[in-house]
Enzyme design. Structure first.
Site, PDB file in Angstrom:
ATOM      1  N   HIS A  37       0.841  -1.210   0.000  1.00  0.00           N
ATOM      2  CA  HIS A  37       0.000   0.000   0.000  1.00  0.00           C
ATOM      3  C   HIS A  37       0.876   1.259   0.000  1.00  0.00           C
ATOM      4  O   HIS A  37       0.553   2.246  -0.669  1.00  0.00           O
ATOM      5  CB  HIS A  37      -0.887   0.040   1.257  1.00  0.00           C
ATOM      6  CG  HIS A  37      -1.864  -1.080   1.359  1.00  0.00           C
ATOM      7  ND1 HIS A  37      -1.754  -2.082   2.291  1.00  0.00           N
ATOM      8  CD2 HIS A  37      -2.990  -1.352   0.652  1.00  0.00           C
ATOM      9  CE1 HIS A  37      -2.775  -2.920   2.165  1.00  0.00           C
ATOM     10  NE2 HIS A  37      -3.526  -2.505   1.172  1.00  0.00           N
ATOM     11  N   SER A 189       0.346  -9.166   0.993  1.00  0.00           N
ATOM     12  CA  SER A 189      -1.112  -9.136   1.108  1.00  0.00           C
ATOM     13  C   SER A 189      -1.474  -9.021   2.577  1.00  0.00           C
ATOM     14  O   SER A 189      -0.793  -9.603   3.439  1.00  0.00           O
ATOM     15  CB  SER A 189      -1.691 -10.433   0.530  1.00  0.00           C
ATOM     16  OG  SER A 189      -3.026 -10.590   0.952  1.00  0.00           O
TER      17      SER A 189
END
Ligand code: PAF
Length: 290
Positions: A37, A189
């Site tokens: 992110h 993830s």
């Protein structure tokens, strides 16, 4: 960093950030932020004067037996990471703000949503498309960034943006950012944290098996035996099951029998220790746009 939890506060914050023709980038997330992110946030900075990040665990994209309740929520830690990246605006609505009583609209992108993860998770991409369109309308970004890790999601959002004329003037560009990987190759993830240490070690077989399959395809193997060998590799390495392993057109996601001259995508979803992992990789000539 300003945090908005209501549309009213969001709209005035967005107006201020866009004042004087400044460009605004949006990074939509469901929180539990990791390096993947933060890579999107850093890339966003290169495209715009100000960066907004949304954190919303979207109930509409989880099936009845999926991990909505267990999905990691770490708002304080996420805020600290975003502050450190110099993010200007955090949009963190509650479920009531995003889906007020009586909410009854669903955005459905036919075709590209149907196979692969869409077949294993009915309704998932309707939930994604619905919330992403709402986020675009709420934040009105010039550019929005998504990880290539969720390749089918990116294909669905690109199709929706084209079909609904979002790309101009609403969102100038949908930017896909390459997957960030752990040192052993596993794609980062938020769900990796569900893995036990043993399953985490075994999970590295996923990118390894995919690289072997790509080498075989590049050497002329047909898709069917190559994908069967990939599945066998994963099961032998400790995976419980393989939802799919596919060679597909990168945009339409239509299945391919062999690797031709055009770029293709290898996409896999497999389960290990109760966790479903997905990954995808480019196959074929480099440098040709997908
Ligand atoms: O990729 C995600 O985190 C989510 O699917 C998204 C795009 C934020 C929509 O909820």
């Amino acid at each position: 960093m300003q945090t908005a939890t209501t549309l009213e506060v969001l709209r005035s914050a967005v107006d201020q950030l866009r004042a004087g023709g400044k460009r605004l980038a949006l990074v939509p997330t469901m929180g539990a932020l990791h390096e993947g992110h933060l890579t999107l946030v850093r890339e966003a900075r290169r495209h715009a004067d100000a960066v907004a990040v949304s954190i919303f665990v979207n109930p509409k994209q989880f099936g009845p037996n999926e991990d909505l309740d267990a999905y990691p929520r770490r708002m304080a830690a996420d805020c600290a990471l975003l502050e450190a990246e110099g993010v200007e605006l955090l949009w963190a609505p509650g479920v009531e703000e995003m889906y007020p009583a009586g909410f009854s609209t669903t955005v459905s992108v036919a075709g590209v949503s149907d196979g692969l993860c869409g077949a294993a998770r009915p309704g998932h991409f309707d939930g994604v498309a619905t919330v992403v369109l709402k986020l675009f309308n709420q934040v009105r970004p010039d550019v929005a960034l998504f990880g290539e890790k969720d390749w089918q999601q990116l294909a669905v959002i690109r199709r929706m943006a084209r079909d609904l004329d979002l790309v101009r003037p609403h969102v100038e560009a949908i930017v896909g950012v390459p997957t960030v990987r752990e040192t052993d190759g596993l794609a980062m993830s938020s769900r990796n944290q569900y893995l036990s240490p043993a399953a985490r070690a075994q999970a590295a077989a996923l990118p390894q098996a995919m690289r072997e399959a790509i080498a075989a395809l590049a050497a002329g193997s047909a898709a069917a035996p190559t994908l069967a060998a990939l599945e066998a590799h994963l099961l032998q390495a400790g995976f419980d099951s393989v939802d799919y392993a596919a060679l597909a057109d990168p945009l339409s996601l239509a299945p391919l029998d062999t690797l031709g001259d055009a770029p293709a995508r290898l996409l896999v979803a497999a389960r290990i220790g109760g966790t479903r992992l997905i990954d995808n990789m480019h196959v074929g000539p480099t440098g040709k746009p997908e």
